[in-house]
Design a protein around this motif. Structure first.
Motif, PDB file in Angstrom:
ATOM      1  N   SER A 151       0.814  -1.224   0.000  1.00 24.87           N
ATOM      2  CA  SER A 151       0.000   0.000   0.000  1.00 24.87           C
ATOM      3  C   SER A 151       0.840   1.263   0.000  1.00 24.87           C
ATOM      4  CB  SER A 151      -0.944  -0.017   1.205  1.00 24.87           C
ATOM      5  OG  SER A 151      -0.214  -0.274   2.384  1.00 24.87           O
ATOM      6  N   PHE A 155       2.367   3.110  -6.989  1.00 24.38           N
ATOM      7  CA  PHE A 155       1.286   2.712  -7.900  1.00 24.38           C
ATOM      8  C   PHE A 155      -0.023   2.426  -7.166  1.00 24.38           C
ATOM      9  CE2 PHE A 155       3.717  -1.241  -7.123  1.00 24.38           C
ATOM     10  CZ  PHE A 155       2.717  -2.037  -6.598  1.00 24.38           C
ATOM     11  N   MET A 156       0.033   2.329  -5.849  1.00 25.20           N
ATOM     12  CA  MET A 156      -1.195   2.084  -5.104  1.00 25.20           C
ATOM     13  C   MET A 156      -1.937   3.369  -4.764  1.00 25.20           C
ATOM     14  SD  MET A 156      -1.629  -1.128  -4.717  1.00 25.20           S
ATOM     15  CE  MET A 156      -2.820  -1.254  -3.377  1.00 25.20           C
ATOM     16  N   SER A 157      -1.273   4.480  -4.968  1.00 23.66           N
ATOM     17  CA  SER A 157      -1.893   5.730  -4.550  1.00 23.66           C
ATOM     18  C   SER A 157      -3.181   5.994  -5.341  1.00 23.66           C
ATOM     19  CB  SER A 157      -0.909   6.888  -4.723  1.00 23.66           C
ATOM     20  OG  SER A 157      -0.501   6.928  -6.080  1.00 23.66           O
ATOM     21  N   GLY A 158      -3.326   5.344  -6.489  1.00 22.07           N
ATOM     22  CA  GLY A 158      -4.539   5.533  -7.274  1.00 22.07           C
ATOM     23  C   GLY A 158      -5.695   4.667  -6.793  1.00 22.07           C
ATOM     24  N   ILE A 159      -5.459   3.847  -5.793  1.00 18.13           N
ATOM     25  CA  ILE A 159      -6.541   2.972  -5.301  1.00 18.13           C
ATOM     26  C   ILE A 159      -6.812   3.324  -3.849  1.00 18.13           C
ATOM     27  CG2 ILE A 159      -7.348   0.573  -5.179  1.00 18.13           C
ATOM     28  CD1 ILE A 159      -4.937  -0.150  -6.977  1.00 18.13           C
ATOM     29  N   PRO A 160      -7.537   4.386  -3.587  1.00 17.76           N
ATOM     30  CA  PRO A 160      -7.738   4.846  -2.210  1.00 17.76           C
ATOM     31  C   PRO A 160      -8.542   3.864  -1.370  1.00 17.76           C
ATOM     32  CG  PRO A 160      -9.123   6.078  -3.737  1.00 17.76           C
ATOM     33  CD  PRO A 160      -8.265   5.187  -4.579  1.00 17.76           C
TER      34      PRO A 160
END
Lengths: 530, 490
Positions: A151, A155-160
């Motif tokens: 997390s 690249f995870m920052s787009g999946i809140p």
């Protein structure tokens, strides 16, 4: 802590068993001395892309337990009550013993952390225990783990929706020395005054050496674990999923040994290796969040699957390919469980009952060769199910609405089996002809057995159950500036099970032998906050 | 990097090293627990350990009358076959450990002085006697069993099965090696194994040599019986004194398992024999006890052995008792035979009405007479006239005169078997005797309930298979020791 038991000399129990009044005072004390020192070092600057943490330490734990007691029977008077010992018919017996143990550990750990995204740890312990003999005192227990907090990746920052996600893997070896003290010594036990031996005109108190395995060593378990921690929607749903495999070597068990090989027929020794593997699932959820006065509901769910197998019996452990364990009531020396490679530990060791028209045929079994046998012996005995659950499932819930709150805990075991020793011991008509007959087990109505058949698999029953462990209802309200809460609580509210005995979890290791039943406890009350 | 930050680190490191340097040994010596490391610091320990091997014959554990059992799980219950097997190896294990702990090297290392050393040599002979006694029980009951000696280390390795013949030979060699080292007979050594006790055990072994090895040794049996007869023991003038609370004063008892109402308490042993023989309309006080256990009675065949005028029947109790035993559960079926009693020859009661003072006579001179006679009749040498004299000595004591004397033509092997049945009733010889005579199994001799279980339908008894001459090895032991092969027929 001081504890006194006093029975007057004129009560029925005391006159009946001939003790004529008894007094027992025990004052056990335990002193634990612990020294823990460690050095923690974190270089102020990053080392490469991440930072390093080093820990090294030493711990010393010593336990000194003293058990002092005095017991007296045949009290000439009840006047002193539990305050002292009056003149007695026979001399009071004082006992004073000291038990000590030591555990010394050296440990070191190195952690490396790159931006809280990549984590690695390597550690090693060296433990020395007084519970093993020279040459076997020390054990080395290394461990390593790596973690990846996905997390935190860009690249995870787009999946809140995913607030936390961490993948981890570890391997570690641990030692177990939680057994009795002085197992590596043959201890010599003296006698009580009624167990002396006549040599001419003298009476000698005999001393007896105990059975011993002087080479007993650490039981150790190597564990692999791969897991995922997760949090969704800012932690509204969170939990973990784990897969593990544990390999235990030098299992310590107290087992019967071949007659003639040691000083008694049982010895505590390292018997072999076993494996446990399975997975665990954990989910916690804030299902409803109504705020103050609204409806709130949080729930937790967990499920564990475990499988167990005895891998091997140490060739020098007992020389046997099977070890019988699990003493039961009835018969003499009857054992109902087996340690057998390829089978779960403590599997029931029974004969397959033959049935006719759904009714067990007394004394008839299906042998391993699939023929009908008239006795339950080596030709028919086999490992059959085991007491450990294959699945353990738990569900807890907590709700609140206005002044009301309701919470409960549900628990289920699936795939566990129980040996109904109450039925096997008292489920036959022969019990009626004894000089002191017992109430029969109702299983006799189905079996019609005339004599006991302890080793029939008829008595190995499914022990799966669903149990409401706990329910609480509360009502909270303010009164004259104070918070008051009325509540009612039921523990052990109900159990849903197909098991015919009183409680599928009653016995030890799946042997239900008339254990005092678990009580259902109802509590209600009022609590006031000042 | 600032050097000052290293200073506390250095101090901490020094503390760590100091703290640990003295504490890296996890060894803890037991303080209030007696172990092999300190037990023998007390010179009295050798005797206390030897006493344990004797105790194993009388007591179930370290706490009288019950508790802290020697054998877990079974000892204090009644599965005789299982308990007997484990008891034999418990005894053997104790004796072996005693011998391992008292080797010359060990005694030298512990600095044992010469007086105690001499004493210990005698103790070692006694331990070997007791081991031989248990091995005799083992081969008599079970046949082929493991031979474990002091040369085998304690561990968990399952011992190999030996043969009845090998153990027989071992025991005979052992007894011959130690019999001169055993204590001399006398009041001071009562309860312990003496030289004549070893002779008596050899006589028993030789007498049953044809059963144990297939080769008879009647001459050996006769010689050993003669050695016992030539020793210090004499017949007790009063037959019943042999089974009374003061039988420790009997001049006839060669080796006894001692019991004491206060100091040696067990629910087994003679306490069982006395209590279990009492029931029905009998008054327990007459036997020095606080109540009957309604157990033992005579089979009709045992009762029929005795002729009228035989004083050995004077303890039989017939009031309200039938001769036939058509059901086992009722005490009044069968003549009661309270041969063992907790009363003394002076008419007093024993020291405790629950636990008796009466010792169990394992070997006594009377039996040596009968062994002599049987071995003589079977061709072991000696003199037939002497055999007749010995048998009549027992008969005269039984009849209180010569009324029961037999003449030479009556002195036959069947007569000896019957006389053993009378003289040694309930002294634990009958099974061995019947096997030696070939009558224990088969159809040649039936007795009430032979071959029948307590719920059987044929109280008269049925023929049994010859394989029943041996007991089975315990089923659990076959699993614990994969080297064992079960006796045939089980």
């Amino acid at each position: 802590m001081n504890r006194v038991t006093f029975y007057p000399n004129n009560i029925h129990l005391e006159t009946k068993n001939g003790t004529d009044g008894s007094y027992y005072r025990t004052a056990p004390s335990q002193t634990n001395t612990v020294l823990e020192t460690y050095l923690d070092y974190r270089p102020p600057a990053n080392l490469g892309p991440g930072n390093l943490g080093l820990t090294g330490g030493y711990s010393y734990a010593r336990s000194h337990a003293q058990y002092s007691s005095i017991s007296a029977v045949q009290l000439n008077s009840n006047l002193l009550g539990d305050n002292g010992i009056p003149p007695t018919g026979i001399a009071p017996v004082p006992i004073d013993t000291v038990t000590e143990s030591k555990l010394i550990s050296f440990f070191g750990r190195a952690e490396y952390n790159i931006g809280d995204r990549y984590l690695a740890t390597v550690s090693v312990r060296r433990d020395g225990s007084s519970r093993f003999g020279p040459g076997n005192q020390w054990g080395n227990f290394p461990a390593a783990s790596i973690g990846w907090r996905i997390s935190r990746e860009p690249f995870m920052s787009g999946i809140p929706a995913i607030s936390d996600l961490k993948l981890r893997a570890s391997w570690g070896k641990t030692g177990n020395q939680a057994f009795g003290d002085y197992l590596q010594f043959s201890t010599y036990q003296g006698c009580n005054p009624k167990a002396q031996v006549q040599f001419g005109s003298q009476f000698i108190c005999p001393f007896r050496p105990s059975a011993v395995d002087t080479t007993i060593k650490w039981e150790s378990t190597g564990t692999w674990d791969v897991g995922l921690d997760y949090g969704i929607m800012s932690g509204r749903f969170s939990g973990a999923i784990d897969w593990y495999s544990k390999h235990t070597d030098n299992l310590i068990f107290t087992v019967p040994v071949a007659a003639g090989s040691n000083l008694s027929n049982y010895v505590t020794t390292n018997i072999g290796s076993m494996r446990n593997w399975g997975f665990e699932l954990d989910l916690n959820a804030r299902l409803l969040d109504g705020g103050p006065g609204g409806l709130s509901w949080t729930a937790g769910f967990n499920a564990t699957h475990n499988a167990n197998e005895l891998l091997r019996i140490n060739p020098n452990a007992v020389g046997a390919s099977q070890i019988l364990v699990g003493d039961v009531a009835g018969g003499v020396g009857t054992k109902i469980q087996v340690l057998e490679p390829g089978q779960p530990i403590n599997s029931f060791f029974v004969c397959q009952q033959q049935y006719q028209n759904g009714k067990p045929v007394e004394g008839k079994y299906i042998s391993l060769a699939d023929t009908v046998a008239s006795s339950c012996d080596a030709a028919s005995l086999r490992a059959y199910h085991d007491p450990a659950p294959h699945w353990m499932v738990g569900f807890s819930s907590s709700m609140a609405y206005h002044h009301l709150d309701l919470s409960f805990t549900l628990r289920a075991w699936l795939g566990n089996y129980v040996y109904n020793n109450v039925a096997s011991n008292l489920g036959d008509y022969q019990e009626l002809s004894r000089s002191a007959p017992y109430n029969l087990s109702t299983s006799v109505l189905q079996t019609g057995f005339l004599a006991p058949h302890y080793l029939s698999d008829y008595y190995v029953e499914k022990g799966s159950f669903l149990r409401m462990d706990n329910i609480t209802v509360g009502y909270t309200f303010p009164w004259e500036g104070r918070q008051l809460r009325f509540f009612a609580n039921v523990q052990n509210a109900f159990t849903v099970t197909g098991y015919s005995g009183v409680d599928p979890t009653a016995g030890l290791n799946g042997i239900d032998n008339n254990i005092y039943p678990r009580s259902r406890i109802l509590t209600s009350g009022l609590s006031v906050q000042f | 990097m600032n050097t000052s930050q290293w200073k506390p680190l250095g101090i901490a490191a020094a503390l760590l090293v100091l703290g640990t340097a003295g504490c890296t040994d996890p060894t803890v010596a037991p303080k209030s627990t007696v172990t092999g490391a300190n037990f023998f610091d007390d010179p009295g320990s050798y005797q206390a350990f030897l006493a344990k091997i004797y105790a194993g014959l009388a007591l179930s554990g370290q706490s009288g009358p019950a508790g802290q059992p020697d054998i877990s799980g079974i000892d204090e219950a009644s599965a005789m076959v299982v308990a007997m097997y484990y008891r034999i190896y418990f005894q053997v294990g104790m004796a072996n450990e005693f011998l391992r702990q008292t080797t010359d090297d060990k005694l030298t290392a512990r600095g044992v002085g010469s007086a105690l050393r001499t004493q210990i040599q005698q103790y070692r002979a006694e331990a070997r006697f007791l081991r031989a006694l248990s091995y005799w029980h083992g081969i008599d009951l079970f046949g082929n069993i493991p031979l474990v000696t002091e040369k085998d280390a304690i561990g968990t390795t399952a011992p190999k099965q030996s043969t009845r013949v090998d153990i027989y030979n071992y025991v005979v060699t052992e007894l011959n090696a130690i019999k001169t080292q055993l204590p001399a007979p006398g009041a001071a050594t009562y309860g312990r194994a003496t030289g004549p006790a070893a002779d008596m055990l050899l006589a028993e072994l030789y007498l049953n040599d044809s059963v144990y090895t297939g080769t008879a040794n009647w001459a050996g049996a006769l010689t050993e019986a003669q050695a016992v007869i030539g020793s210090a023991y004499t017949l007790d003038l009063n037959y019943h004194h042999l089974f009374m609370a003061d039988n420790n004063t009997s001049p006839e008892i060669i080796f006894a398992i001692t019991q004491d109402g206060v100091r040696t308490q067990t629910y087994g042993g003679v306490t069982f024999l006395v209590h279990a023989s009492v029931g029905g309309s009998m008054n327990a006080r007459n036997y020095g006890i606080d109540g009957g256990w309604y157990g033992l009675r005579l089979k009709p065949e045992a009762y029929a052995l005795f002729g009228s005028g035989d004083g050995r029947t004077s303890t039989f109790y017939t009031t309200g008792q039938s001769v036939v035993v058509d059901t086992i559960a009722s005490f009044n079926r069968g003549i009661a035979s309270p041969k063992f009693t907790n009363r003394t020859s002076l008419g007093d009661s024993g020291s405790n009405p629950t636990f008796v003072d009466t010792d169990f006579p394992v070997f006594r001179l009377g039996e040596a007479y009968l062994i002599y006679a049987e071995a003589q009749l079977r061709g072991g040498g000696g003199s037939r006239a002497q055999a007749l004299t010995y048998v009549n000595a027992l008969r005269e004591r039984a009849y209180g005169g010569t009324a029961g004397d037999i003449t030479d033509p009556t002195l036959t092997l069947p007569f000896i078997l019957a006389e053993r049945g009378r003289e040694l009733l309930w002294e634990a010889h009958r099974r061995t005797d019947l096997i030696r005579y070939g009558l224990f199994t088969g159809s040649g001799y039936l007795w009430a309930w032979k071959g029948e279980d307590p719920h059987g339908t044929n109280p008269a008894g049925v023929a049994t298979a010859a394989t029943r001459d041996l007991y089975p090895l315990p089923a659990n032991e076959l699993i614990a020791n994969p080297n064992l092969r079960q006796n045939p027929g089980y």
